[in-house]
Motif scaffolding. Structure first.
Motif: not given
Length: 264
Positions: A27-31, A123-132, A241-254
């Motif tokens: 929030w503080g970085s992009d209010p 911010r975290l490098g984007g998505i490789q092979n994103e499905i449109e 929504v922002a936190g869920a995106t971070l959580l998703s990346r952990e789940a997908l990496t795991d």
């Protein structure tokens, strides 16, 4: 040795709550973007506030309607059962409001939250092979997934509602179980965009989050508790929504680390 796993689960749970904190930090970085994302939550919150006021005002009457068997009981027992019924009604209403609020707010504010989700991913490098996915198939898939989650939430919520009539248990264990259930389904709902963009189904999402369940539930419970604060969801939804995106990346990496395929 036995206490170690318990501490590990607790630590992972609080790791999950930290994801909401990281979302709030953004929030503080992009209010401006976060305040932009608060608009749909504010609109939906006004409607839900009116609904909750109606529920609270009518809770005693609902409790009497649901417990006619207690009419002839001694006053002390009758009062105890009806207080339990009031708490059960309010608990069920809160559980359903939190879930449907999230689903409806995400639907109403999809263009807003798309920007927040995309900003975090980039911010975290984007998505490789994103499905449109074309717009209408994406909408149809989102609605079907939301209905499936809602059915599961309603089934569990009704069970907790019934248990809420049990004195003591209904006022202690049921609220805790309700928060855990709401937290799980909130995490499942909020992580939808990240998984959809990678071509992952709702089943895949459940499996990936189940692999880090304590973390996912920790994130969801933290969001749920803040959402219960009057107008808390209005300002926290973009951060969630922002936190869920971070959580998703952990789940997908795991998941990728376990051999289930590329995550990012």
């Amino acid at each position: 040795m036995p206490p170690a796993p318990a501490r590990s689960v607790v630590r992972r749970f609080f790791d999950g709550t930290a994801y909401l904190g990281r979302g709030l930090k953004m929030w503080g970085s992009d209010p401006r973007l976060m305040l932009f994302g608060a608009l749909p939550a504010l609109i939906v919150a006004a409607v839900y506030l009116a609904a909750l006021i109606v529920l609270f005002v009518n809770a005693p009457a609902l409790a009497e309607w649901a417990t006619p068997f207690a009419d002839e009981w001694p006053e002390g027992w009758r009062t105890a059962v009806r207080i339990a019924a009031i708490i059960a009604f309010v608990g069920l209403g809160s559980l359903l409001v939190v879930y449907t609020y999230t689903a409806i707010t995400l639907a109403v504010g999809d263009p807003f939250y798309e920007k927040i989700w995309r900003n975090v991913e980039n911010r975290l490098g984007g998505i490789q092979n994103e499905i449109e996915v074309p717009f209408w198939p994406s909408v149809r898939r989102g609605i079907l997934d939301a209905v499936r989650i809602l059915v599961a939430t309603a089934a569990i919520g009704l069970g907790l509602f019934a248990l809420g009539f049990i004195p003591i248990v209904g006022q202690t264990l049921v609220p805790v179980a309700g928060a855990a259930v709401a937290g799980w389904f909130l995490a499942l709902e909020l992580t939808g965009k990240a998984f959809d963009a990678r071509g992952r189904s709702l089943k895949d999402r459940r499996r990936a989050l189940a692999a880090i369940r304590p973390t996912a539930v920790g994130f969801g419970v933290a969001s749920y508790l803040v959402f219960l604060i009057p107008f808390g969801a209005v300002f926290v939804m973009p951060a969630a929504v922002a936190g869920a995106t971070l959580l998703s990346r952990e789940a997908l990496t795991d998941q990728a680390g376990s051999g289930s395929g590329p995550a990012l």
